[in-house]
Design an enzyme around this catalytic site. Sequence first.
Site, PDB file in Angstrom:
ATOM      1  N   GLY A   1     -12.482   3.038  -4.487  1.00  0.00           N
ATOM      2  CA  GLY A   1     -12.762   4.345  -3.893  1.00  0.00           C
ATOM      3  C   GLY A   1     -14.243   4.612  -3.904  1.00  0.00           C
TER       4      GLY A   1
ATOM      5  N   TYR B   1      -5.882  -8.590  -1.576  1.00  0.00           N
ATOM      6  CA  TYR B   1      -7.116  -7.972  -1.096  1.00  0.00           C
ATOM      7  C   TYR B   1      -7.704  -6.927  -2.037  1.00  0.00           C
ATOM      8  CZ  TYR B   1     -10.283  -5.265   1.856  1.00  0.00           C
ATOM      9  OH  TYR B   1     -11.371  -4.612   2.348  1.00  0.00           O
TER      10      TYR B   1
ATOM     11  N   ASN C   1      -3.941   7.862  -8.690  1.00  0.00           N
ATOM     12  CA  ASN C   1      -4.077   6.763  -7.740  1.00  0.00           C
ATOM     13  C   ASN C   1      -2.709   6.520  -7.123  1.00  0.00           C
ATOM     14  OD1 ASN C   1      -4.157   3.172  -8.124  1.00  0.00           O
ATOM     15  ND2 ASN C   1      -4.691   4.346  -6.337  1.00  0.00           N
ATOM     16  N   GLY C   2      -2.641   6.566  -5.796  1.00  0.00           N
ATOM     17  CA  GLY C   2      -1.372   6.317  -5.112  1.00  0.00           C
ATOM     18  C   GLY C   2      -1.167   7.298  -3.975  1.00  0.00           C
TER      19      GLY C   2
ATOM     20  N   CYS D   1      -7.661   4.941  -4.595  1.00  0.00           N
ATOM     21  CA  CYS D   1      -8.360   5.423  -5.778  1.00  0.00           C
ATOM     22  C   CYS D   1      -8.312   4.444  -6.939  1.00  0.00           C
ATOM     23  CB  CYS D   1      -7.723   6.723  -6.277  1.00  0.00           C
ATOM     24  SG  CYS D   1      -7.769   8.056  -5.083  1.00  0.00           S
TER      25      CYS D   1
END
Length: 504
Positions: free
Chosen positions: A54, A277, A129-130, A27
Site C-alpha cells: 500500500g 505477485y 487488510n482485505g 493494505c
Amino acid sequence: MQSVNNGASTGVPVNLDADEQEPREECGVFGVWAPGEDVSKLTYFGLFALQHRGQEGAGIAVGDKGRIVVFKDSGLVSQVFDEAILDALQGDVAIGHTRYSTAGAQSWENVQPMFRTSPDGTDVSLGHNGNLTNYATLQAEAIERRLVPPEGVEGQGSSSDTAVVSALLADGVQDGRSLLDSARELLPKLQGAFCLVFTDGHTLYAARDPHGVRPLSLGRLEQGWVIASETAALDITGASFVRDIAPGELIAINSSGIHTENYAKPSPKTCVFEYVYIARPDSVVEGKTVNAARLEIGRRLSRVAPVDADVVMPVPESGTPAAIGYAEASGIPFAQGLMKNAYVGRTFIQPSDTLRQLGLRLKLNPVREIIEGKSLVVVDDSIVRGNTQRKLIRMLREAGAGEVHVRIASPPVKWPCFYGIDFASPGELIANNAGGDDDAVAENICRVIGADTLAFVSIDDMIAATDRPADSLCAACFDGHYPLGLPENNVNADAVRRIQEGMF
Ligand code: SF4
C-alpha cells in the site's frame, strides 16, 4: 486523548504510465506489544517492509496506558513520518498500516489506523487488510445505530469498510463489556477477506478471517510480540517467526501473555496471487517461501513451454524468481536485460508531457548488450491489461532483440477480485477480450502485444508450485470460482451482475 495531524496531504505517487495499471494489494498491517521498546520505530520499520502492499497512505497508532495517539497521512511511509514524529509517539503497544484505496475514497480520513472512542470512553484504534463482501449490510447497521453518517453526506469522516468496522467494534465497548467481548460479537458477522490489528491502548489484538485469504503472522521479540501481514516485516524488526495466525483465530497480547481463541471454524482459501505477485519473495506464506513458489513456477513453465533461446530475462522485480527457475530448468543463461529505475515510479513530481510520453521507459531501461541480436525469453509475473507488455516488447525490439518469447508466471487473469486485490476494471482485462479457450487466448494476446510466442503457466502448475492443496486456495481471478461468494455492495454491482450472467 487522540492527536492526529492536520490532514495536510503530502499527496500520492504520480502514475507515470497512465496506460498501465499493475495489480495492487489493498493494505499491509503491523502490530507490536513490547513495553520498554520503541514501539513506534519498530512499527515504522515494519511498515517499510510492507510498503509494497500500500503506497497511498500510512499511519501508526500508539497506546500508552489506555490512551491512544494516531499519526497518519497520505503518502509513503518515509514521507509521512520523521524522527520528531516518531519520538512523540511513545507507549507500550502500537499498530501500523500501509494503504492503497479501493474501498472508500482516496482521502486523509480513510488512511488508517482508524480511531474511535467507545461509549464508555475507551480509545480504540484499528487497521485492516482485505475487503469485506457484506460491507453494505454492516454499513446499514452502523448507519441505523447512528455510528456513521448516511451515504452521500459529505464531510463527515471516512467512507471505507474499515471505518464501519471500527465504529461497530468501538460501540460494543460499553456496559462493562471489553474490546475482546466486542470483537467476539462482531467478528462472526464479517464476511469476506480481512486481517485486523486493533488495540485499546493496553492490549494488542489481531484477527484473521475464517478463510485466511490474506497472510498474517506472529513473531517474538525478546521483550514482546509482533504481528504482521508478511514475515518480511518480522525479519526487519528482529522478531523471530512463531507461526501464522490461523484462519478464524482471534488473538490478544498484553502483560498477562497471549490469549488465543477460534471465533469461527477455519476453512482456508489463501489467495494464490500472494504467491505469484503480491507478497515479497523473502516472505513465507503458510509455510511456503514465496521465492520458492515462484522459482518452481518458472521451472514448470520451462518444461511445458520450452524455447530455443539465448537468454532468459525477467521483467523486474516480481518476474525475477520465475525467470531464474526457467533458466535453471532450461539451461539457458539468465541475465538482467532490464534495469528498473527503482524510485522514479514513486515520484510525486508531475512529469511534463514530453516525459510522460516516455511512459514505461521512465521505469525500465533495456541493457542493450544483453538484448541486441539475441533470442530472448522474457518472464513476467502476470498480464492484466497487456499495455505494459506491448510497450516492453517494442522497447526490446528497438534495443535490437532478435526474437521475444514471453512466458507468464500466472494463468490469464480473467475475473475481478473482490477479496482485496485491485486489478484493472473487468472490461479492461485483456484475457476477457481475447476470447476462446486458453490456447486461443494466448494466441490472441501474443498478437496484440507483438511477441513471437506467448505462454502462461497453467492453474494446476501454479497451484502445485505452492505445495498447497487446491481446495485450500482462492484462484477466482483465474478460474471464476469465488470461494467466499460475491459481494453485496453496490460498488461492484456491474461486475457481479456480469459474473452472474456468465458474461466474462
Ligand atoms: S480472486 Fe485472485 S487476487 Fe483475489 S483473493 Fe482470489 S486469487 Fe487472490
